[in-house]
Design a protein around this motif. Sequence first.
Motif, PDB file in Angstrom:
ATOM      1  N   PRO A 158       0.031  -3.608   1.731  1.00  0.00           N
ATOM      2  CA  PRO A 158      -0.287  -5.034   1.543  1.00  0.00           C
ATOM      3  C   PRO A 158      -1.397  -5.478   2.489  1.00  0.00           C
ATOM      4  N   PRO A 159      -2.287  -6.343   2.000  1.00  0.00           N
ATOM      5  CA  PRO A 159      -3.380  -6.831   2.862  1.00  0.00           C
ATOM      6  C   PRO A 159      -2.850  -7.395   4.180  1.00  0.00           C
ATOM      7  N   ASN A 160      -3.614  -7.136   5.228  1.00  0.00           N
ATOM      8  CA  ASN A 160      -3.308  -7.637   6.581  1.00  0.00           C
ATOM      9  C   ASN A 160      -2.074  -6.995   7.218  1.00  0.00           C
ATOM     10  N   SER A 161      -1.534  -5.940   6.584  1.00  0.00           N
ATOM     11  CA  SER A 161      -0.347  -5.309   7.171  1.00  0.00           C
ATOM     12  C   SER A 161      -0.757  -4.235   8.180  1.00  0.00           C
ATOM     13  N   PRO A 162      -0.028  -4.122   9.296  1.00  0.00           N
ATOM     14  CA  PRO A 162      -0.308  -3.074  10.275  1.00  0.00           C
ATOM     15  C   PRO A 162       0.244  -1.733   9.787  1.00  0.00           C
ATOM     16  N   ALA A 174      -4.178  -1.955   7.153  1.00  0.00           N
ATOM     17  CA  ALA A 174      -4.492  -1.740   5.738  1.00  0.00           C
ATOM     18  C   ALA A 174      -5.976  -1.966   5.480  1.00  0.00           C
ATOM     19  N   ALA A 175      -6.558  -2.971   6.126  1.00  0.00           N
ATOM     20  CA  ALA A 175      -7.979  -3.270   5.924  1.00  0.00           C
ATOM     21  C   ALA A 175      -8.852  -2.114   6.397  1.00  0.00           C
ATOM     22  N   ARG A 182     -13.208   3.718   0.880  1.00  0.00           N
ATOM     23  CA  ARG A 182     -14.452   3.517   0.135  1.00  0.00           C
ATOM     24  C   ARG A 182     -15.449   4.626   0.457  1.00  0.00           C
ATOM     25  N   GLY A 183     -15.489   5.041   1.713  1.00  0.00           N
ATOM     26  CA  GLY A 183     -16.365   6.149   2.087  1.00  0.00           C
ATOM     27  C   GLY A 183     -15.900   7.468   1.506  1.00  0.00           C
ATOM     28  N   VAL A 184     -14.584   7.659   1.418  1.00  0.00           N
ATOM     29  CA  VAL A 184     -14.026   8.884   0.831  1.00  0.00           C
ATOM     30  C   VAL A 184     -14.419   8.983  -0.641  1.00  0.00           C
TER      31      VAL A 184
END
Length: 257
Positions: A158-162, A174-175, A182-184
């Motif tokens: 989930p977004p913003n999750s550690p 997560a961010a 994206r690089g992968v």
Amino acid sequence: MGRTVPAANRAFDILELFLQDPLLSASDVFTRLGLPRTTVHELLVTLVDRRYLVQVPGQPTRYRLGVRLFQLGSVFAEHVDLAREAHRVANDVAGACDETVHVAVLEGRDVIYIARVESTHPVRMVSAVGRRLPAHCTGVGKMLLSDLSPETLDVLYPPNSPLATMTRNSNSSAARLKSALRGVRKEGLAFDEAESNEDVHCVAAGVRDHTGTMVAAMSISVPTTRWNAEARTNLTRLVRDGAGRLSESLGYRRPAP
């Protein structure tokens, strides 16, 4: 080695044209293969009769693949053993570099190792088949996660999750993970820069099955003391090649450029 049969080779040449185009006419086959028109006609009639090709309704001079090929492919897929094939190819790759090679699959937020061939060096990564690790901390895991849709990734992370970390280099949010993925995707490779073990680096590549789905990932792991620019270049080449050969053994065919 026995002699090949020219007529059989020509029939397979025709079938393999459909790997690039789903519909072909008799004229297309003639032009691309340079065979006599009579030969092309006879081969097409035979392939239609055996249900390897079918004529397009309303367009009797155009053809598409038939059900017999689907039946053969289904039988092939049912009898491919991923773990067995993974170990076979991993053994070849390890023999070429004498470093530890793994093949892993994704299960939720974890990876599970299904094949492992260890290095013979005194200093090496020690691991085990069946071991489970957080996907975001490993090269194989990031490679597998890179093939998931954004929606699936948001469910898993989930977004913003550690995120729990294994070393100080692990992705901690997560961010940060999604940015790395994206690089992968762009490079077609994933690296573990001492993210699961501070003394180990690795490079991983994806393994795809006959449907084009990424079903596993292969990695080569190296102690930090042997990881340098030359090793990175050589092992990247070897893992790409190994993952490609394992994909081919599962029925995957790379799309035409």
